[in-house]
Motif scaffolding. Structure first.
Motif, PDB file in Angstrom:
ATOM      1  N   UNK A  56      23.258   4.809 -10.629  1.00 47.05           N
ATOM      2  CA  UNK A  56      23.350   4.595 -12.064  1.00 47.05           C
ATOM      3  C   UNK A  56      24.019   3.276 -12.410  1.00 47.05           C
ATOM      4  N   UNK A  57      24.999   2.866 -11.607  1.00 40.41           N
ATOM      5  CA  UNK A  57      25.762   1.669 -11.926  1.00 40.41           C
ATOM      6  C   UNK A  57      25.232   0.453 -11.180  1.00 40.41           C
ATOM      7  N   UNK A 103      24.459  13.345  -6.843  1.00 44.41           N
ATOM      8  CA  UNK A 103      25.491  12.317  -6.742  1.00 44.41           C
ATOM      9  C   UNK A 103      24.876  10.920  -6.656  1.00 44.41           C
ATOM     10  N   UNK A 104      23.772  10.772  -5.936  1.00 42.24           N
ATOM     11  CA  UNK A 104      23.157   9.466  -5.766  1.00 42.24           C
ATOM     12  C   UNK A 104      22.653   8.913  -7.095  1.00 42.24           C
ATOM     13  N   UNK A 105      22.025   9.763  -7.915  1.00 37.67           N
ATOM     14  CA  UNK A 105      21.431   9.304  -9.172  1.00 37.67           C
ATOM     15  C   UNK A 105      22.366   9.429 -10.359  1.00 37.67           C
ATOM     16  N   UNK A 106      23.469  10.211 -10.219  1.00 36.40           N
ATOM     17  CA  UNK A 106      24.390  10.467 -11.332  1.00 36.40           C
ATOM     18  C   UNK A 106      23.645  11.008 -12.546  1.00 36.40           C
ATOM     19  N   UNK A 107      22.691  11.903 -12.296  1.00 32.08           N
ATOM     20  CA  UNK A 107      21.893  12.501 -13.364  1.00 32.08           C
ATOM     21  C   UNK A 107      21.840  14.014 -13.179  1.00 32.08           C
ATOM     22  N   UNK A 108      21.516  14.721 -14.276  1.00 31.49           N
ATOM     23  CA  UNK A 108      21.356  16.165 -14.223  1.00 31.49           C
ATOM     24  C   UNK A 108      20.027  16.562 -13.604  1.00 31.49           C
ATOM     25  N   UNK A 129      32.129  10.576  -7.852  1.00 34.06           N
ATOM     26  CA  UNK A 129      32.081   9.149  -7.567  1.00 34.06           C
ATOM     27  C   UNK A 129      30.934   8.897  -6.597  1.00 34.06           C
ATOM     28  N   UNK A 130      30.354   7.709  -6.682  1.00 32.53           N
ATOM     29  CA  UNK A 130      29.142   7.422  -5.926  1.00 32.53           C
ATOM     30  C   UNK A 130      29.362   7.556  -4.420  1.00 32.53           C
TER      31      UNK A 130
END
Length: 606
Positions: free
Chosen positions: A557-558, A62-67, A287-288
């Motif tokens: 990510x944002x 969730x923190x990085x919004x990456x796989x 969501x972050x």
């Protein structure tokens, strides 16, 4: 919950992201022989390993919004952990859908007035077959009087009952060969069901998490309805209480066996989905500021409570069957696939309107399996899309999903042969067992000790508004890695080669099993060495330091979430030559046109 069913033990759980599979026991038998001894280690592993690691993976993704690959910007040298997760997910995805296809086969076979495994008057039955529906002939004193010991021993095999459900499973569904190397023919009915299974999975994932998320509402909730129906029916049967007491009675002499604790850890890892990348992938779509701490507690407890609840359902029916036959519950409980496709289907034949109960049971297994398969496939697709990251693959994600599904179908074809069940169990026991434990342990150590526990706690505080509770901090740093490490050591010491019923796997097959287990773990040191060679530095120590420190683009990510130490000091410009890459389509908030017409996010990372 597990697809060859419920805990105590093996893996696959009734979790929103992942469902069924078997339950094993310390001696290789299933829930029955080991459920009682398994309960205590199961809950200890849940509290000190399962929930903490579940929370870690959710917060990580969730923190990085990456796989499972992209998150390793946190420490590029350990990106091999992500590749190891992909390898494990690949193995599981291949054989898991074969289990689902068998459930489909039984589901279709249940659409009849009389279940085909209820009686012994079928062409595939042997003279040794004896149906539970005729059990009165076996328990009312019609057996011969005691014979001299030597003659009794000679006739023992003849008098031993072979159930029609077992013969249906071995002689008709599988047409089981005599050796793992004897593939025989591909079972066309199973091949057709495998095709159906993969088509269903693909159609549900055709629009990524947007479509699968809606389907999971049904696949994750309807099994509770079926479980409750079966539970109400089961506890109303004569002998159900005996089966439930067998399920709950502790066997304290087995508590000291390291294998029991090792299996408990494997069950927790598999049922909660730890270490195979699915949790990180699914959390990357959150969501972050989503409260993933609350989610991890609720999902973990609900998932494992469901597994325990499913145990009551299973053993109430098995207790009824044992009472009907006049034998102990341990005599009617099988292990591995035998519990889902032999023992329980046979017990269902004793119920009124047995085809209805059989349809409900196998429909439940299908839904549980599909929920897990969705997550497995999405993990692989997301990792590929995030890793390539160019505009073309972002727009063509549907084709990536199709390609992964087709590859999974083709690789699963050998598992539908007459030797398929041998290979399926080999993959289940080696390819995705303690490699999960090793991967998870290395992940925990790399985040806590390489990246730094203080840094990670600050990241969570920035994301959630509060730091992780002290209990989780202690588990992440000390308890969980220590427990996993010692379980791994003792399991190696007490290792026993795999068997299937009375079949002993040959040495070459066991060697292949170890190679499959090694194939995921070996990704970690190989990638680390590769990263060291590519990293700048005058000395090995300098290279090591540079390879393990976070990348410049590590963080949220944002741009709007990059505050504090992640806040950019100089706004990026085109002259800087810094690349702004798009995130996965479903993870975005800045509207742009995606391949499926939906809005997608852009990653404003430096």
């Amino acid at each position: 919950m597990d697809l060859w069913p419920p805990p105590p033990q093996n893996r696959m759980v009734l979790c929103p992201a992942r469902p069924p599979r078997g339950t094993r026991t310390s001696n290789g038998a299933t829930g029955a022989t080991r459920s009682s001894a398994f309960m205590f280690p199961y809950f200890i592993m849940l509290i000190f390993c399962g929930i903490p690691l579940f929370f870690m993976e959710l917060s990580f993704g969730q923190f990085a919004s990456q796989g499972c690959l992209g998150v390793w910007r946190i420490s590029p040298m350990f990106k091999g952990v992500g590749y190891g997760m992909m390898v494990v997910s690949t193995y599981i995805g291949i054989y898991y859908n074969v289990v689902i296809c068998i459930a489909f086969y039984y589901f279709f076979s249940s659409m009849t007035h009389v279940l085909p495994w209820a009686h012994c008057n079928n062409p595939w039955n042997t003279p040794d077959c004896a149906s539970v529906l005729d059990a009165s002939n076996l328990t009312n004193g019609s057996r011969p009087a005691p014979l001299p010991s030597n003659l009794s021993h000679l006739l023992n095999h003849t008098l031993q009952r072979t159930s029609p459900s077992e013969e249906y499973w071995r002689r008709y569904v599988l047409r089981l060969s005599d050796d793992i190397g004897n593939f025989g023919e591909v079972r066309l009915p199973l091949l057709g069901c495998l095709c159906v299974s993969w088509v269903v999975v693909f159609l549900c994932l055709i629009r990524g998490v947007k479509s699968s998320g809606k389907v999971v509402y049904f696949t994750a909730t309807f099994p509770y309805v079926v479980l409750t129906i079966l539970f109400v029916r089961g506890v109303s049967l004569e002998g159900a209480f005996t089966g439930i007491m067998y399920y709950l009675t502790p066997q304290w002499d087995k508590i000291l066996e390291a294998k029991v604790w090792g299996d408990a850890a494997s069950q927790i890892f598999y049922s909660l989905g730890c270490a195979w990348g699915g949790l990180i992938t699914m959390a990357s779509y959150n969501k972050f500021h989503n409260n993933c701490y609350r989610d991890s507690i609720i999902i973990s407890i609900t998932n494992c409570a469901t597994s325990v609840y499913a145990g009551f359902v299973i053993f109430s029916i098995l207790g009824f069957m044992a009472n009907h036959l006049g034998v102990d519950v341990s005599r009617v409980a099988d292990h591995g696939p035998g519990l889902a496709f032999v023992a329980y289907p046979e017990a269902l034949t004793l119920l009124p309107i047995s085809p209805l109960w059989s349809l409900l049971f196998f429909f439940m297994l299908i839904l549980l399996g599909l929920g897990t398969q969705f997550c497995l496939l999405e993990t692989l697709v997301t990792a590929i899309v995030d890793e390539v990251g160019n505009e073309w693959i972002l727009k063509k994600k549907t084709y990536v999903t199709l390609g992964v599904a087709v590859a999974g179908f083709l690789l699963g074809i050998p598992l539908t042969s007459q030797a398929g069940i041998y290979w399926l169990l080999l993959m289940d026991n080696y390819a995705a067992s303690f490699s999960l434990v090793i991967i998870s342990c290395i992940m925990c150590v790399s985040i806590m000790y390489i990246y730094g526990h203080r840094n990670y706690f600050q990241d969570i505080h920035m994301m959630l508004g509060f730091p992780p509770p002290l209990f989780f901090q202690i588990c992440w740093r000390f308890v969980s890695p220590a427990i996993i490490f010692f379980i791994l050591i003792f399991t190696v010491i007490q290792y026993r080669p795999i068997t299937y019923n009375h079949y002993q796997y040959p040495g070459w097959a066991v060697a292949i099993g170890f190679l499959m287990a090694l194939s995921s773990v070996i990704c970690i040191p190989l990638y680390a060495l590769s990263q060291l060679c590519r990293t700048d530095g005058d000395t090995l120590l300098q290279r090591l330091k540079n390879a393990t420190k976070p990348s410049r683009d590590w963080g949220p990510a944002l741009l709007e979430h990059r505050t504090g130490r992640y806040a950019p000091t100089i706004p990026p410009s085109s002259e800087d030559g810094l690349e702004v890459q798009p995130l996965h389509p479903d993870k975005a908030q800045i509207p742009t046109v995606g391949s499926n017409g939906s809005s997608r996010l852009q990653d404003s990372r430096i």
